[in-house]
Design an enzyme around this catalytic site. Structure first.
Site, PDB file in Angstrom:
ATOM      1  N   GLU A   1       0.905  -1.240   0.059  1.00  0.00           N
ATOM      2  CA  GLU A   1      -0.159   0.036  -0.092  1.00  0.00           C
ATOM      3  C   GLU A   1       0.698   1.503  -0.048  1.00  0.00           C
ATOM      4  OE1 GLU A   1      -3.014  -0.330   3.246  1.00  0.00           O
ATOM      5  OE2 GLU A   1      -4.001  -1.395   1.858  1.00  0.00           O
TER       6      GLU A   1
ATOM      7  N   GLU B   1      -6.463  -8.037  -0.844  1.00  0.00           N
ATOM      8  CA  GLU B   1      -6.849  -7.894   0.780  1.00  0.00           C
ATOM      9  C   GLU B   1      -8.554  -7.693   0.830  1.00  0.00           C
ATOM     10  OE1 GLU B   1      -4.720  -5.406   3.434  1.00  0.00           O
ATOM     11  OE2 GLU B   1      -2.694  -5.904   2.313  1.00  0.00           O
TER      12      GLU B   1
HETATM   13  C1  GAL Z   1      -4.704  -2.731   4.783  1.00  0.00           C
HETATM   14  C2  GAL Z   1      -3.182  -3.064   4.961  1.00  0.00           C
HETATM   15  C3  GAL Z   1      -2.854  -4.334   5.950  1.00  0.00           C
HETATM   16  C4  GAL Z   1      -3.733  -4.457   7.202  1.00  0.00           C
HETATM   17  C5  GAL Z   1      -5.232  -3.864   6.825  1.00  0.00           C
HETATM   18  C6  GAL Z   1      -5.930  -4.098   7.935  1.00  0.00           C
HETATM   19  O1  GAL Z   1      -4.746  -1.409   4.364  1.00  0.00           O
HETATM   20  O2  GAL Z   1      -2.448  -3.398   3.872  1.00  0.00           O
HETATM   21  O3  GAL Z   1      -1.455  -4.675   6.403  1.00  0.00           O
HETATM   22  O4  GAL Z   1      -3.298  -3.342   7.957  1.00  0.00           O
HETATM   23  O5  GAL Z   1      -5.133  -2.878   6.009  1.00  0.00           O
HETATM   24  O6  GAL Z   1      -7.309  -3.843   7.402  1.00  0.00           O
END
Ligand code: GAL
Length: 695
Positions: A164, A318
């Site tokens: 990110e 994710e």
């Molecule tokens: C994302 C990040 C992850 C984790 C996740 C939690 O933005 O890439 O490492 O922190 O959020 O929702």
């Protein structure tokens, strides 16, 4: 009428090693090195949930290089080997998203600097200086080590570069100097050209040497716009630098870096050109309002954008399997929503469903963030069962992998335009809402099951029947000409208030808005009224016109006061001092038509207007029948087979009439025809059982 899109071909899998949908999660075994049974237990659980990939090493720098130049790869060797033994794959990260303490201590320049010249303390993450040669050198060394060591490893599937990236500001002397060098290139070493572009005669802001320039004066709009461009470009430059050893040692392993939806600081259009496969992280706050499907529309729009970046399948890198930990209220996803969210991503072009995170960490900031494996450590949980359901669904979808979505509609979302809109001093400070406005124009297409691409000003327009450009404030060179050709050639174009006001330098067009688009639209926009919430402005359809509008509609926030110059009036303002002035116009231009929506309008206006346009342009609704509120239908195809995803986001069952067509659900094998009940939160993946593809 323009010809429909040609059926696209099937794309190869992201990596030929895995010709399946990828089901995976961020996995941090390095947090569990003192718990020797955890890795083996995780592998057993991954098999149970049909998880075939693990994203490893994302924040592992301190474990991989505990002190300067001393590497410790043994734990990662074991993880990679055991994944491979287990028939699973690694999405292997470079660890630059979080730097080790020894590095900040020895080289403070790797930390960012604030506007007032203070070095940020070590800690948190995603906050390194992108210009620092020291940080770049450490990254190059680490990435080379990783690529050499794991390049030929059977488990290595995809490079997950950093995590990110963001274009957050760093005001260290190195970054300011790099900005000035960037400006010299942009303005061909010509300070006069820069002064003109930034209109620095205003308030005596003229620069007489390059050294005087610092990105600290928000009253110089052109300067701030270029600073935003620089931050995005410098992050991209850093990304390229990270990729160099990976490209050298592992030219066959695809590279991605995870995007964050509408994230404001990076122009993902330029990033997308540099990655081999696009990936993004989706964290909607479902159940935050009475109608979940409104949230689903936003998510679908961003999925479409991620598919459109490269016009091919993307990775959902994710999402949470259950709950988040950073929203104001972190609510559990209701039963069924996880599968629905996963199928929604696939419906819009994802070839992966991956989570943050596999196992909840025992301590630290994210210990209560949702995970596939909870602190209880076993598989007998609701969340694990729902994840396993997704695993089972994906395992039946090999044929969907690599397919894509032909779209006849394109909606513009352009980062540079957004930066310029946000920079305006004037209008309404809080209510610009560019992303939300683009999504509002998408909603009727979602509700009708009409696929849409999301494009920017550089994209090809020729394959679309309908182009929608909400708030096209900045018109970059060449775009007006391409819209002109698109409309002349038979395309239909819809644009709105605040269109055609500035050029790429944020300088206003002279001789009347919408500047270079005035002739195509046949209107002159003289003024913009900005409304308070308590203001009442109504618009109503002009008598005798047939554009789908019926009666009166509420206008909101922005009302352009326009004059027609050849355009036909379809609706007018019903009150205020501009009563009777045009609120919606259409202009015939060549073989096509150009609409100007002068005001921001309530959703019912969009629904009525766009549904009529969908019919007039004979845009394909993928399910060919009316959909109940809260339900959408999306399609993926390889040109021969079609997979129709029916996604229902309602909290109560609703009915859908499929008519004479008969379908089989790829996931469950159940056949559907005629009147069908869709339970709450439901996802069907349908293939026709009685008719050939019509696309
Ligand atoms: C994302 C990040 C992850 C984790 C996740 C939690 O933005 O890439 O490492 O922190 O959020 O929702």
């Amino acid at each position: 009428m323009k010809p429909a899109n040609k059926a696209p071909l099937r794309f190869p899998p992201i990596n030929g090693k895995c010709p399946h949908m990828i089901h995976g999660a961020d996995y941090n075994p390095d947090q569990w090195l003192n718990y020797p049974d955890v890795l083996e237990e995780d592998l057993r659980l991954m098999q149970l949930a049909r998880v075939n990939s693990a994203s490893v090493g994302i924040f592992s720098w301190a474990s991989l290089e505990p002190s300067d130049g001393v590497f410790a790869f043994d734990w990662l060797d074991r993880v990679m080997d055991r994944l491979a033994d287990n028939g699973q794959f690694a999405v292997l990260a470079t660890p630059s998203g979080s730097k080790p303490a020894w590095m900040s201590e020895a080289h403070p320049e790797v930390c960012r600097m604030t506007e007032d010249g203070h070095r940020e303390p070590h800690g948190r993450r995603h906050n390194h200086c992108r210009t620092s040669p020291v940080y770049r050198a450490y990254c190059a060394r680490m990435n080379t080590e990783l690529a050499r060591r794991y390049g030929k490893h059977p488990a290595l599937l995809v490079w997950h570069v950093s995590n990110e990236y963001n274009g957050g500001e760093c005001h260290c002397p190195l970054c300011h100097e790099a900005f000035r060098e960037w400006l010299k290139k942009r303005y061909h070493n010509n300070l006069d050209a820069l002064n003109h572009a930034w209109w620095t005669g205003f308030w005596s802001h003229t620069f007489t040497t390059w050294e005087q320039i610092r990105p600290l004066d928000s009253s110089i709009h052109g300067l701030m716009l270029d600073w935003k461009r620089f931050l995005s470009d410098q992050t991209l430059d850093f990304f390229r630098h990270e990729c160099a050893p990976l490209r050298e040692w592992t030219p066959d392993i695809p590279i991605t870096t995870n995007f964050m939806g509408f994230h404001i600081t990076l122009d993902y259009w330029s990033f997308a050109r540099e990655v081999d496969v696009v990936s993004w992280d989706s964290y909607p706050a479902y159940h935050d309002r009475p109608l979940d499907w409104l949230r689903a529309v936003d998510v679908s729009f961003v999925h479409n954008m991620n598919r459109s970046f490269k016009q091919k399948p993307f990775m959902l890198m994710e999402c949470t399997p259950s709950v988040q930990n950073w929203q104001p209220v972190n609510k559990l996803k209701r039963p069924g929503v996880h599968l629905l969210e996963a199928m929604q991503a696939v419906a819009h072009g994802a070839d992966t469903v991956q989570y943050f995170q596999w196992r909840k960490s025992r301590g630290g900031f994210e210990k209560f963030h949702g995970a596939v494996v909870d602190h209880c450590g076993h598989e007998h949980t609701r969340v694990f069962r729902e994840v396993a359901d997704v695993g089972a669904a994906l395992a039946r979808m090999d044929d969907v992998t690599g397919t894509t979505t032909p779209a006849e509609v394109a909606i513009l979302f352009d980062w540079e335009n957004r930066w310029a809109i946000d920079g305006i001093s004037g209008l309404s400070r809080e209510e610009r809402r560019y992303p939300e406005t683009c999504t509002a124009h998408y909603r009727p297409f979602w509700s009708s099951g009409v696929p849409c691409d999301v494009i920017n000003e550089d994209c090809d327009l020729s394959k679309y029947k309908l182009l929608i450009t909400p708030m096209l404030y900045m018109v970059r060179p060449g775009f007006a000409e391409r819209i002109d050709a698109f409309v002349r050639d038979g395309g239909t174009w819809v644009t709105t208030y605040l269109t055609g006001q500035v050029d790429e330098s944020d300088l206003c067009f002279l001789n009347g808005f919408p500047g270079p688009l005035r002739e195509i639209l046949g209107v002159w926009a003289e003024e913009t009224d900005t409304l308070y919430e308590s203001d009442d402005v109504q618009i109503e359809a002009a008598p005798g016109t047939d554009c789908g509008l019926q009666g009166a509609y509420k206008a909101d926030v922005f009302c352009d006061l326009i004059h027609t110059e050849g355009a036909k009036v379809l609706a007018t303002y019903a009150n205020q001092f501009y009563r009777g002035r045009p609120a919606l116009t259409v202009h015939t231009h060549g073989k096509g038509r150009a609409y100007y929506m002068a005001s921001r309008n309530e959703p019912r206006f969009h629904a009525d207007f766009y549904r009529k346009l969908i019919d007039d342009l004979a845009l394909r609704r993928v399910l060919g029948c009316e959909l109940p509120d809260g339900v959408t239908a999306q399609v993926r195809t390889d040109g021969e087979r079609e997979f129709i995803f029916v996604l229902g986001f309602n909290r109560e069952p609703v009915h859908l009439d499929l008519g004479a067509a008969a379908y089989r659900d790829l996931r469950t094998g159940v056949e559907y025809r005629g009147r069908t009940t869709l339970p709450a939160y439901t996802a069907l993946v349908l293939e026709s059982v009685n008719s050939p593809v019509t696309a």
